[in-house]
Design an enzyme around this catalytic site. Structure first.
Site, PDB file in Angstrom:
ATOM      1  N   GLY A   4       4.362  -0.637  -7.682  1.00  0.00           N
ATOM      2  CA  GLY A   4       4.169  -2.080  -7.747  1.00  0.00           C
ATOM      3  C   GLY A   4       2.860  -2.513  -7.111  1.00  0.00           C
ATOM      4  O   GLY A   4       2.174  -3.420  -7.609  1.00  0.00           O
ATOM      5  N   ASP A   5       2.489  -1.877  -6.015  1.00  0.00           N
ATOM      6  CA  ASP A   5       1.212  -2.180  -5.366  1.00  0.00           C
ATOM      7  C   ASP A   5       0.043  -1.801  -6.271  1.00  0.00           C
ATOM      8  O   ASP A   5      -0.976  -2.492  -6.312  1.00  0.00           O
ATOM      9  CB  ASP A   5       1.101  -1.420  -4.045  1.00  0.00           C
ATOM     10  CG  ASP A   5       2.291  -1.677  -3.138  1.00  0.00           C
ATOM     11  OD1 ASP A   5       2.758  -2.828  -3.096  1.00  0.00           O
ATOM     12  OD2 ASP A   5       2.757  -0.724  -2.487  1.00  0.00           O
TER      13      ASP A   5
END
Length: 308
Positions: free
Chosen positions: A248-249
């Site tokens: 997600g990052d």
């Protein structure tokens, strides 16, 4: 310049063994240690892509010393906000199943919180600030919202990637982009996302409630991106998922990397999906080359009708 803020970093202790047996002594076959925290992860992916980035990080104790030393040695030029309490350690256990045990967040004093706000005030107008990760329990759930409001007054774009009340209140403060996953977005509205219709509806609702742009990642299902007036979807590529930590990052970083190159938001959306997938398909963080190869095969669809 892009800045990342990590209030609650960690040392991530990755350990691998064939099978985890609770209640007995288990011996790791492999282990490694890396600085963790969503903001640090975003910084890493941007740095690997050659995008200028500064990393603001709150650190304390011997674990904080380790993270600061690592970041300095790797050329991150961290802006360190010192804490009296000790930075946490997170356990990432890879066995027959993946298990995580995250350490408790350090306690923030009023002086610590003021130091964070003072540091944010030094960011120049026109820069971008990424607010990533959970809020320590000793900070108010509207802490990110306060930073976003201050940043807007200074002409600083903000990207918010968190969950729970911090996400809801932060979203209402008007960030440029939020990047929730399905569970995080559904939770703030007390609803469930069972398919594309619900995903699009809640993403558009989040835009109406304050976020200028919403990038909703949905694992292997089509992701959604909206600016409130137009909405796009993209199907992530097929592949073997070997790593969920930092995917997600990487999505947020891929969006920012494309934006820094001058691409429009919908193209940055595709870059985010490509970077997130590249990380999911490899151990560690996906490379810019891997992301570029994935992006060539992504197909983006603009919705003809908005879902009310």
């Amino acid at each position: 310049m892009i800045w990342t803020l990590t209030l609650n970093p960690s040392i991530d202790h990755f350990t691998e063994l064939e099978d985890l047996q609770p209640g007995t002594t288990n011996r790791a076959q492999r282990q490694r240690y890396l600085p963790g925290g969503k903001g640090i992860n975003v910084s890493t992916v941007l740095k690997n892509a050659g995008i200028p980035v500064r990393t603001i990080v709150c650190l304390g104790g011997f674990t904080g010393d380790y993270i600061q030393s690592y970041l300095e040695n790797e050329g991150y030029q961290p802006v360190v906000i010192p804490l009296d309490d000790t930075t946490r350690i997170n356990m990432k256990i890879h066995a027959a199943e993946e298990t995580e045990v995250n350490g408790a967040a350090p306690a923030f004093t009023e002086a610590d919180a003021a130091a964070v706000l003072n540091t944010v005030e030094q960011i120049p107008a026109g820069d971008v600030l990424v607010l990533s990760g959970s809020l320590p329990d000793t900070l108010s759930t509207d802490f990110y919202a306060g930073i976003i409001a201050r940043a807007r007054n200074k002409g600083i774009q903000t990207v918010l990637d968190t969950s729970g009340e911090a996400l809801r209140k932060g979203m209402e403060a008007g960030p440029y982009l939020i990047k929730p996953n399905e569970e995080e977005l559904a939770a703030i509205y007390g609803e469930s996302i069972d398919g594309m219709t619900e995903a699009v509806r809640l993403a558009q609702r989040a835009a109406a409630d304050g976020a200028s742009h919403v990038l909703l990642s949905r694992g292997g299902d089509p992701s959604v991106f909206t600016d409130g007036s137009s909405t796009w979807t993209a199907v992530p590529p097929e592949g073997t998922v070997v790593n969920t930590v930092g995917a997600g990052d990487s999505t947020a970083a891929g969006f920012l990397a494309a934006s820094a190159a001058g691409l429009p938001p919908e193209e940055a959306f595709l870059s985010g999906i490509a970077y997130g997938s590249a990380t999911a398909f490899t151990e560690g963080f996906g490379s810019p080359e891997a992301a570029a190869a994935i992006q060539k095969n992504l197909i983006m669809t603009k919705l003809e009708e908005e879902i009310g």
